[in-house]
Motif scaffolding. Sequence first.
Motif, PDB file in Angstrom:
ATOM      1  N   SER A  13      -5.010  -4.949  -4.026  1.00  0.00           N
ATOM      2  CA  SER A  13      -4.883  -3.716  -3.240  1.00  0.00           C
ATOM      3  C   SER A  13      -6.226  -3.014  -3.036  1.00  0.00           C
ATOM      4  O   SER A  13      -6.293  -1.982  -2.388  1.00  0.00           O
ATOM      5  CB  SER A  13      -3.911  -2.760  -3.932  1.00  0.00           C
ATOM      6  OG  SER A  13      -4.383  -2.444  -5.231  1.00  0.00           O
ATOM      7  N   SER A  72      -4.070   2.495  14.129  1.00  0.00           N
ATOM      8  CA  SER A  72      -4.873   3.186  13.111  1.00  0.00           C
ATOM      9  C   SER A  72      -5.456   2.174  12.130  1.00  0.00           C
ATOM     10  O   SER A  72      -4.969   1.045  12.020  1.00  0.00           O
ATOM     11  CB  SER A  72      -4.016   4.199  12.342  1.00  0.00           C
ATOM     12  OG  SER A  72      -3.104   3.526  11.492  1.00  0.00           O
ATOM     13  N   ASP A  73      -6.485   2.608  11.410  1.00  0.00           N
ATOM     14  CA  ASP A  73      -7.085   1.731  10.406  1.00  0.00           C
ATOM     15  C   ASP A  73      -6.080   1.370   9.319  1.00  0.00           C
ATOM     16  O   ASP A  73      -6.084   0.252   8.808  1.00  0.00           O
ATOM     17  CB  ASP A  73      -8.320   2.400   9.780  1.00  0.00           C
ATOM     18  CG  ASP A  73      -9.516   2.387  10.717  1.00  0.00           C
ATOM     19  OD1 ASP A  73      -9.439   1.733  11.783  1.00  0.00           O
ATOM     20  OD2 ASP A  73     -10.531   3.024  10.370  1.00  0.00           O
ATOM     21  N   GLN A  74      -5.222   2.317   8.949  1.00  0.00           N
ATOM     22  CA  GLN A  74      -4.216   2.064   7.923  1.00  0.00           C
ATOM     23  C   GLN A  74      -3.245   0.969   8.373  1.00  0.00           C
ATOM     24  O   GLN A  74      -2.880   0.092   7.599  1.00  0.00           O
ATOM     25  CB  GLN A  74      -3.449   3.365   7.604  1.00  0.00           C
ATOM     26  CG  GLN A  74      -2.511   3.264   6.403  1.00  0.00           C
ATOM     27  CD  GLN A  74      -3.246   2.991   5.099  1.00  0.00           C
ATOM     28  OE1 GLN A  74      -4.432   3.284   4.954  1.00  0.00           O
ATOM     29  NE2 GLN A  74      -2.557   2.398   4.143  1.00  0.00           N
ATOM     30  N   GLU A  75      -2.855   1.012   9.632  1.00  0.00           N
ATOM     31  CA  GLU A  75      -1.951  -0.012  10.164  1.00  0.00           C
ATOM     32  C   GLU A  75      -2.642  -1.368  10.253  1.00  0.00           C
ATOM     33  O   GLU A  75      -2.042  -2.405   9.960  1.00  0.00           O
ATOM     34  CB  GLU A  75      -1.427   0.418  11.545  1.00  0.00           C
ATOM     35  CG  GLU A  75      -0.437   1.563  11.470  1.00  0.00           C
ATOM     36  CD  GLU A  75      -0.080   2.118  12.843  1.00  0.00           C
ATOM     37  OE1 GLU A  75      -0.810   1.825  13.823  1.00  0.00           O
ATOM     38  OE2 GLU A  75       0.920   2.843  12.935  1.00  0.00           O
ATOM     39  N   ASN A  97       0.788  -1.232   0.000  1.00  0.00           N
ATOM     40  CA  ASN A  97       0.000   0.000   0.000  1.00  0.00           C
ATOM     41  C   ASN A  97       0.820   1.282   0.000  1.00  0.00           C
ATOM     42  O   ASN A  97       0.591   2.188   0.790  1.00  0.00           O
ATOM     43  CB  ASN A  97      -0.963  -0.026   1.194  1.00  0.00           C
ATOM     44  CG  ASN A  97      -2.258   0.701   0.878  1.00  0.00           C
ATOM     45  OD1 ASN A  97      -2.543   0.984  -0.276  1.00  0.00           O
ATOM     46  ND2 ASN A  97      -3.023   1.012   1.885  1.00  0.00           N
ATOM     47  N   THR A 120     -10.847  -3.609   1.307  1.00  0.00           N
ATOM     48  CA  THR A 120     -10.984  -2.635   2.390  1.00  0.00           C
ATOM     49  C   THR A 120     -10.746  -3.316   3.740  1.00  0.00           C
ATOM     50  O   THR A 120     -10.804  -4.547   3.848  1.00  0.00           O
ATOM     51  CB  THR A 120     -12.387  -2.003   2.390  1.00  0.00           C
ATOM     52  OG1 THR A 120     -13.348  -3.036   2.696  1.00  0.00           O
ATOM     53  CG2 THR A 120     -12.708  -1.371   1.047  1.00  0.00           C
ATOM     54  N   LEU A 121     -10.517  -2.513   4.760  1.00  0.00           N
ATOM     55  CA  LEU A 121     -10.339  -3.041   6.106  1.00  0.00           C
ATOM     56  C   LEU A 121     -11.583  -3.814   6.545  1.00  0.00           C
ATOM     57  O   LEU A 121     -11.480  -4.901   7.121  1.00  0.00           O
ATOM     58  CB  LEU A 121     -10.048  -1.897   7.088  1.00  0.00           C
ATOM     59  CG  LEU A 121      -9.933  -2.293   8.565  1.00  0.00           C
ATOM     60  CD1 LEU A 121      -8.827  -3.314   8.786  1.00  0.00           C
ATOM     61  CD2 LEU A 121      -9.702  -1.050   9.425  1.00  0.00           C
ATOM     62  N   ASN A 166       4.078   2.388   0.620  1.00  0.00           N
ATOM     63  CA  ASN A 166       5.068   2.929   1.544  1.00  0.00           C
ATOM     64  C   ASN A 166       6.303   3.407   0.787  1.00  0.00           C
ATOM     65  O   ASN A 166       6.628   2.904  -0.279  1.00  0.00           O
ATOM     66  CB  ASN A 166       5.481   1.869   2.573  1.00  0.00           C
ATOM     67  CG  ASN A 166       4.404   1.644   3.601  1.00  0.00           C
ATOM     68  OD1 ASN A 166       4.281   2.423   4.528  1.00  0.00           O
ATOM     69  ND2 ASN A 166       3.600   0.616   3.419  1.00  0.00           N
ATOM     70  N   LEU A 194      -5.040  -2.353   8.274  1.00  0.00           N
ATOM     71  CA  LEU A 194      -5.148  -2.823   6.891  1.00  0.00           C
ATOM     72  C   LEU A 194      -3.847  -3.483   6.447  1.00  0.00           C
ATOM     73  O   LEU A 194      -3.859  -4.566   5.857  1.00  0.00           O
ATOM     74  CB  LEU A 194      -5.497  -1.651   5.962  1.00  0.00           C
ATOM     75  CG  LEU A 194      -5.638  -1.982   4.474  1.00  0.00           C
ATOM     76  CD1 LEU A 194      -6.754  -2.989   4.236  1.00  0.00           C
ATOM     77  CD2 LEU A 194      -5.882  -0.714   3.670  1.00  0.00           C
ATOM     78  N   LYS A 195      -2.699  -2.852   6.759  1.00  0.00           N
ATOM     79  CA  LYS A 195      -1.402  -3.430   6.393  1.00  0.00           C
ATOM     80  C   LYS A 195      -1.187  -4.776   7.078  1.00  0.00           C
ATOM     81  O   LYS A 195      -0.664  -5.716   6.488  1.00  0.00           O
ATOM     82  CB  LYS A 195      -0.276  -2.471   6.765  1.00  0.00           C
ATOM     83  CG  LYS A 195      -0.198  -1.263   5.857  1.00  0.00           C
ATOM     84  CD  LYS A 195       1.001  -0.405   6.212  1.00  0.00           C
ATOM     85  CE  LYS A 195       1.022   0.824   5.335  1.00  0.00           C
ATOM     86  NZ  LYS A 195       0.870   2.064   6.064  1.00  0.00           N
TER      87      LYS A 195
END
Length: 201
Positions: free
Chosen positions: A186, A158-161, A139, A189-190, A141, A163-164
């Motif tokens: 990719s 966080s939601d981003q973390e 995603n 979604t979470l 980085n 998701l990863k």
Amino acid sequence: MNVKDSKIVESDESQNIRQPMDKSRRSFAKKSAAIAPVIMTLANRSAWGGTNMCSQSGFQSFAAPGAVLSNVAHVKNTNWKTPAAWANEPSWPQASGLGQATLKSNNFESPLWNGQKLLRQVKDFESLNKIIVLRQTFNGNTNTNTVTVLAALSLSSSDQEKLKAFQIATVLNNAVSPVPSYFLTSTVTLSEFQTFYANCV
């Protein structure tokens, strides 16, 4: 024997001849009565009933237009793990292309090498072997990111973390037992990852 007696005999014989036919008809009728509910059940069954959305073919059926989630079976794969479980796993499947490492005081330690490596050394190692640092693998980085793949599995503020973490766990799970290919894209979604993991892992 007179004509009247002859007719009676014929009548009796014709009944004897017809009797086996009647039995076979009755037998067929009984079998049909037993089969009919099964056929009717299959005909009226939901298109997705019994589908395992945790498998590739099952998920394709589930994702098709008109799928009914309430009728979808969820057969968990006991070989798959959650992000937290992979973070605590002492070794990862070689086929995943991912390697464990931790960052300590600007140096990377890993069971994959002796001693410590600087970021540039880790990048050299990665180009020949496995992905250790998150970077642009998951995603978008940047190349300067020093977060290890192992650390990303544990980050969940966080939601981003989150998701990863799911993305990484899914790559590891896929190396053990194939996951529906959609979850390796990719675009997931979470929320989709959370639903999939809740039902399948």
